[in-house]
Design an enzyme around this catalytic site. Structure first.
Site, PDB file in Angstrom:
ATOM      1  N   TYR A 144       0.847  -1.205   0.000  1.00 57.96           N
ATOM      2  CA  TYR A 144       0.000   0.000   0.000  1.00 57.96           C
ATOM      3  C   TYR A 144       0.882   1.254   0.000  1.00 57.96           C
ATOM      4  O   TYR A 144       0.726   2.143  -0.838  1.00 57.96           O
ATOM      5  CB  TYR A 144      -0.936  -0.013   1.222  1.00 57.96           C
ATOM      6  N   PHE A 172      -1.778  11.266   8.071  1.00 54.50           N
ATOM      7  CA  PHE A 172      -1.479  10.364   9.181  1.00 54.50           C
ATOM      8  C   PHE A 172      -2.801   9.646   9.529  1.00 54.50           C
ATOM      9  O   PHE A 172      -3.425   9.115   8.622  1.00 54.50           O
ATOM     10  CB  PHE A 172      -0.742  11.116  10.302  1.00 54.50           C
TER      11      PHE A 172
HETATM   12  N1  UFG Z   1      -5.386  -1.180  16.483  1.00 53.11           N
HETATM   13  C1  UFG Z   1      -5.730  -2.047  17.503  1.00 53.11           C
HETATM   14  N2  UFG Z   1      -6.888  -2.746  17.384  1.00 53.11           N
HETATM   15  C2  UFG Z   1      -7.712  -2.630  16.305  1.00 53.11           C
HETATM   16  C3  UFG Z   1      -7.364  -1.739  15.277  1.00 53.11           C
HETATM   17  C4  UFG Z   1      -6.188  -1.030  15.391  1.00 53.11           C
HETATM   18  O1  UFG Z   1      -5.003  -2.200  18.473  1.00 53.11           O
HETATM   19  O2  UFG Z   1      -8.751  -3.312  16.269  1.00 53.11           O
HETATM   20  C5  UFG Z   1      -4.151  -0.405  16.612  1.00 53.11           C
HETATM   21  C6  UFG Z   1      -3.172  -0.682  15.493  1.00 53.11           C
HETATM   22  O3  UFG Z   1      -2.376  -1.795  15.804  1.00 53.11           O
HETATM   23  C7  UFG Z   1      -2.413   0.622  15.433  1.00 53.11           C
HETATM   24  C8  UFG Z   1      -3.432   1.677  15.860  1.00 53.11           C
HETATM   25  O4  UFG Z   1      -4.474   0.944  16.508  1.00 53.11           O
HETATM   26  O5  UFG Z   1      -1.388   0.602  16.373  1.00 53.11           O
HETATM   27  C9  UFG Z   1      -4.032   2.422  14.693  1.00 53.11           C
HETATM   28  O6  UFG Z   1      -4.467   1.474  13.725  1.00 53.11           O
HETATM   29  P1  UFG Z   1      -5.368   1.876  12.481  1.00 53.11           P
HETATM   30  O7  UFG Z   1      -5.628   0.603  11.717  1.00 53.11           O
HETATM   31  O8  UFG Z   1      -6.522   2.679  12.926  1.00 53.11           O
HETATM   32  O9  UFG Z   1      -4.422   2.832  11.655  1.00 53.11           O
HETATM   33  P2  UFG Z   1      -2.956   2.560  11.079  1.00 53.11           P
HETATM   34  O10 UFG Z   1      -2.046   3.380  11.937  1.00 53.11           O
HETATM   35  O11 UFG Z   1      -2.625   1.149  10.902  1.00 53.11           O
HETATM   36  O12 UFG Z   1      -3.175   3.075   9.624  1.00 53.11           O
HETATM   37  C10 UFG Z   1      -2.954   4.377   9.232  1.00 53.11           C
HETATM   38  C11 UFG Z   1      -3.745   4.683   7.991  1.00 53.11           C
HETATM   39  C12 UFG Z   1      -3.258   3.842   6.844  1.00 53.11           C
HETATM   40  C13 UFG Z   1      -1.779   4.004   6.710  1.00 53.11           C
HETATM   41  C14 UFG Z   1      -1.109   3.653   7.994  1.00 53.11           C
HETATM   42  C15 UFG Z   1       0.367   3.817   7.933  1.00 53.11           C
HETATM   43  O13 UFG Z   1      -5.109   4.451   8.234  1.00 53.11           O
HETATM   44  O14 UFG Z   1      -3.894   4.244   5.660  1.00 53.11           O
HETATM   45  O15 UFG Z   1      -1.595   4.499   9.015  1.00 53.11           O
HETATM   46  O16 UFG Z   1       0.978   3.092   8.976  1.00 53.11           O
HETATM   47  F1  UFG Z   1      -1.315   3.188   5.740  1.00 53.11           F
END
Ligand code: UFG
Length: 325
Positions: A144, A172
């Site tokens: 991605y 972010f």
């Molecule tokens: N998390 C949990 N439980 C869940 C969902 C998420 O503990 O059920 C945690 C994840 O592990 C992470 C944090 O919450 O530590 C945030 O997770 P998200 O999935 O909400 O967001 P991300 O940080 O993974 O994703 C964001 C953007 C993406 C991008 C990414 C880059 O939404 O588009 O950052 O790392 F690619």
């Protein structure tokens, strides 16, 4: 201005389209509805269903005539699930790289002068330094992030070669809701909507992916930013871009919130206790991702108006608790 918004039926795209209309612009949304919703497209926007790959053919008999009437485009249509990109990288190549490259060529051929592109913090991978600045090394850790970085590079080349005014906005963690539009993905992976679903009792529990990170409370730290503030950055970028230049801006508040901070805020806003279970780490999650958005502040005059997590969670909660999303 008359603006093409690809992905305008999606979460962020529909808010961008709404804000453009509120500021008096004309909007045409192009969206294939693979993940977006027709009813998220704001009233007042024209809507055409289709893929960005086919923009030239879809938008009018010759395509280019219609496109030639646009003052700019905001390109948000994309596949955007990190985990899916690991299991099906070809989809990300086809949708995000091939589709976007073709759209860029189509727009340039039609003489559309400006393009604002939805990029991501995922291009930085696991950053060595936080807050992350735009000159940090780009080392994506999933297809991605790779796919978005590829288009950032296409835009740099296209601006230099063809005179396009191009901007990549690296989001972010986008959260919150605006004008009745919030996150409603069929496959939901994001923390805030999942926690709100748990608060509503639609999920039996919320799983915390790892509490052994090198962070103050052991859970991952992210920089949450309100979807309306993200949308406003697109308007500023569209107004401030320069022919022949490709600019990159990180969009965040510069504040880190841990997973536990977010869950505590959800409990506070909803007044409900969340059923929480700690599990192992989710592959590919960086420990800390916090933006330096100094560049967007200095060059675009972007100042997030809704920086508090309570407001993001509160706006999203107002929508989902009404059953509207
Ligand atoms: N998390 C949990 N439980 C869940 C969902 C998420 O503990 O059920 C945690 C994840 O592990 C992470 C944090 O919450 O530590 C945030 O997770 P998200 O999935 O909400 O967001 P991300 O940080 O993974 O994703 C964001 C953007 C993406 C991008 C990414 C880059 O939404 O588009 O950052 O790392 F690619």
């Amino acid at each position: 201005m008359r603006i093409l918004v690809t992905g305008g039926a999606g979460y962020i795209g529909s808010v961008v389209a709404t804000r453009l209309l509120e500021e008096g612009h004309q909007v045409l949304v192009l969206d294939d509805l693979s993940t977006g919703h027709r009813d998220a497209v704001p009233e007042g926007a024209e809507f055409v269903r289709g893929r960005v790959h086919d923009a030239a053919e879809i938008l009018g008999p010759a395509g280019l005539d219609v496109l030639g009437g646009f003052d700019g485009a905001v390109h948000l249509a994309a596949a955007s699930l990190v985990a899916e990109s690991m299991s099906n990288p070809a989809k990300y190549e086809e949708n995000n790289v091939v589709g976007s490259s073709r759209l860029v060529s189509t727009l340039v051929d039609a003489g559309v002068p400006r393009l604002v592109f939805s990029s991501t913090a995922a291009v930085y991978g696991d950053p060595e330094e936080v807050p992350v600045r735009e000159d940090a090394p780009c080392r994506p850790v999933n297809p991605y992030g790779e796919s978005k970085l590829a288009i950032d590079r296409v835009l740099a080349a296209t601006a230099a070669e063809k005179g396009l005014a191009a901007v990549s906005l690296r989001y972010f963690n986008v959260a919150g809701a605006y004008a009745g539009r919030g996150e409603r993905h069929t496959t939901e992976t994001h923390l805030v909507p999942i926690a709100l679903e748990a608060a509503l009792g639609r999920r039996p529990e919320i799983v915390v992916y790892g509490d052994d990170y090198p962070t103050p409370d052991g859970t991952c730290v992210r920089d949450y930013i309100h979807v309306a503030d993200i949308a406003d950055a697109h308007l500023l970028a569209m107004a401030g871009c320069e022919p022949g230049q490709h600019e990159i801006y990180n969009l965040g508040n510069g504040n880190g919130s841990s997973v536990r901070d977010v869950l505590a805020t959800v409990e506070q806003v909803t007044g409900r206790k969340l059923p929480v279970r700690v599990a192992t780490r989710r592959p590919g999650d960086p420990a800390v991702l916090v933006a330096s958005a100094q560049r967007a502040a200095e060059q675009l005059g972007w100042r997030p108006a809704r920086p508090r997590l309570e407001q993001m969670v509160g706006d999203a909660w107002e929508l989902v608790s009404k059953g509207a999303a």
